[in-house]
Motif scaffolding. Structure first.
Motif, mmCIF file in Angstrom:
data_model
loop_
_atom_site.group_PDB
_atom_site.id
_atom_site.type_symbol
_atom_site.label_atom_id
_atom_site.label_comp_id
_atom_site.label_asym_id
_atom_site.label_seq_id
_atom_site.Cartn_x
_atom_site.Cartn_y
_atom_site.Cartn_z
ATOM 1 N N VAL A 211 0.819 -1.221 0.000
ATOM 2 C CA VAL A 211 0.000 0.000 0.000
ATOM 3 C C VAL A 211 0.847 1.262 0.000
ATOM 4 C CG1 VAL A 211 -1.999 -1.137 1.037
ATOM 5 C CG2 VAL A 211 -0.309 -0.009 2.515
ATOM 6 N N LYS A 212 2.107 1.167 0.379
ATOM 7 C CA LYS A 212 2.988 2.330 0.251
ATOM 8 C C LYS A 212 3.135 2.768 -1.201
ATOM 9 C CE LYS A 212 6.129 2.003 4.247
ATOM 10 N NZ LYS A 212 7.544 1.735 4.626
ATOM 11 N N GLY A 213 2.916 1.839 -2.130
ATOM 12 C CA GLY A 213 3.023 2.174 -3.541
ATOM 13 C C GLY A 213 1.744 2.684 -4.152
ATOM 14 N N THR A 214 0.606 2.536 -3.432
ATOM 15 C CA THR A 214 -0.674 2.910 -4.035
ATOM 16 C C THR A 214 -1.566 3.628 -3.020
ATOM 17 O OG1 THR A 214 -1.417 0.651 -3.543
ATOM 18 C CG2 THR A 214 -0.658 1.090 -5.785
ATOM 19 N N GLY A 215 -2.406 2.879 -2.315
ATOM 20 C CA GLY A 215 -3.452 3.485 -1.503
ATOM 21 C C GLY A 215 -2.963 4.395 -0.395
ATOM 22 N N LEU A 216 -1.756 4.146 0.126
ATOM 23 C CA LEU A 216 -1.224 4.960 1.209
ATOM 24 C C LEU A 216 -0.562 6.241 0.718
ATOM 25 C CD1 LEU A 216 -0.998 4.824 4.335
ATOM 26 C CD2 LEU A 216 1.259 3.761 4.034
ATOM 27 N N ARG A 217 -0.423 6.408 -0.589
ATOM 28 C CA ARG A 217 0.292 7.581 -1.115
ATOM 29 C C ARG A 217 -0.289 8.912 -0.632
ATOM 30 N NH1 ARG A 217 5.069 6.378 -1.738
ATOM 31 N NH2 ARG A 217 5.250 8.513 -2.505
ATOM 32 N N PRO A 218 -1.619 9.082 -0.556
ATOM 33 C CA PRO A 218 -2.112 10.372 -0.051
ATOM 34 C C PRO A 218 -1.660 10.672 1.376
ATOM 35 C CG PRO A 218 -3.849 9.229 -1.226
ATOM 36 C CD PRO A 218 -2.725 8.251 -1.067
ATOM 37 N N ILE A 219 -1.615 9.659 2.253
ATOM 38 C CA ILE A 219 -1.149 9.871 3.624
ATOM 39 C C ILE A 219 0.330 10.236 3.622
ATOM 40 C CG2 ILE A 219 -0.665 8.720 5.821
ATOM 41 C CD1 ILE A 219 -3.588 9.304 5.562
ATOM 42 N N LEU A 220 1.131 9.495 2.882
ATOM 43 C CA LEU A 220 2.564 9.777 2.826
ATOM 44 C C LEU A 220 2.830 11.156 2.260
ATOM 45 C CD1 LEU A 220 3.871 6.297 1.590
ATOM 46 C CD2 LEU A 220 3.885 7.209 3.933
#
Length: 276
Positions: A211-220
């Protein structure tokens, strides 16, 4: 929803698993009207690794991958752009799916795991289908896992950490039936379905890595200037994911539902002008 900054290297860490739904979608795309040199658009091409697969199916095609991420496009230009072995061409250009309106007829407009980032994307179908050559196809797949633990826990933690409004919710995509209804109303011969893949991931905290590569990108992206807050969020999320997706000696099972549709514009009449 925060507009994410993308990291091609992180995205490609699970390239094999991510490409499988695209190849499954590609297998259901019917023959294109221009058999010799079809014109193809890949909307949301990312780093171009799956765009290149289109040239294997249609070796003489002129294929353009469109994306709004400079980071992704740089990778695509460097790794994949140029003449293809079959005599076609692969190129890439900047475009935003929220506003992209084709300037020429396409035999195929295809999109892989992109439209979930486009609020109201179903309202764009009429414009895209109108840009298809008679007999051309619109084909796409989107993740349908917004109620899965990976995404539900992400949203719960975002709320706890004061990040409401950063992430997408389950209304980001429609059901297969809703896509079929909208596309058939536009005069298309439509197929819609869903598949749940059970990815067996390897390594430490592989679901977090995914998810660091996709869905979590907005949080990061939202926490990019606050490393302490980012690390605190990731610590809490990591622990929650370890419970939701326990590791075994064989790896970590990660169920992932995806929604697919193909819509072929008939040869003998125009598409309907508006989405119902």
């Amino acid at each position: 929803m925060t507009t994410p900054t993308w990291d091609p290297a992180q995205y490609l860490r699970h390239a094999g698993h991510r490409a499988r739904p695209f190849t499954d979608l590609l297998a259901r795309v019917p023959d294109l009207p221009a058999e010799d040199r079809p014109r193809i658009a890949d909307l949301g091409c990312g780093p171009g690794n799956v765009t290149a697969l289109l040239a294997e199916r249609w070796p003489r095609a002129h294929i353009t991958g469109y994306d709004n991420s400079a980071e992704m496009l740089d990778k695509a230009h460097t790794e994949h752009e140029g003449p293809t072995p079959g005599g076609g061409r692969l190129d890439f250009a900047h475009a935003d799916a929220r506003t992209w309106t084709p300037e020429e007829p396409y035999d195929l407009i295809i999109s892989n795991a992109t439209l979930q980032w486009v609020p109201g994307h179903a309202e764009r179908f009429a414009d895209w289908i109108a840009a298809l050559a008679p007999g051309g196809t619109l084909a796409f797949q989107v993740p349908g896992n917004f109620d899965a633990p990976s995404h539900r826990l992400m949203r719960e933690l975002a709320h706890r950490h004061g990040l409401d409004g950063t992430l997408r919710h389950d209304e980001a995509v429609l059901t297969p039936t809703a896509y079929l209804t909208r596309l058939t109303a536009l005069g298309c011969e439509t197929d819609a379905w869903e598949t749940t893949y059970i990815h067996l991931l390897q390594g430490e905290d592989p679901v977090l890595d995914w998810v660091k590569g996709t869905g979590l990108r907005p949080i990061l992206t939202a926490l990019a200037d606050d490393p302490e807050a980012r690390d605190t969020f990731l610590r809490d999320y990591r622990e929650a994911l370890r419970t939701a997706y326990p590791a075994t000696h064989q790896g970590t099972a990660f169920p992932f539902r995806r929604v697919f549709a193909t819509a072929r514009r008939p040869q003998n009449h125009a598409a309907a002008p508006k989405t119902p």
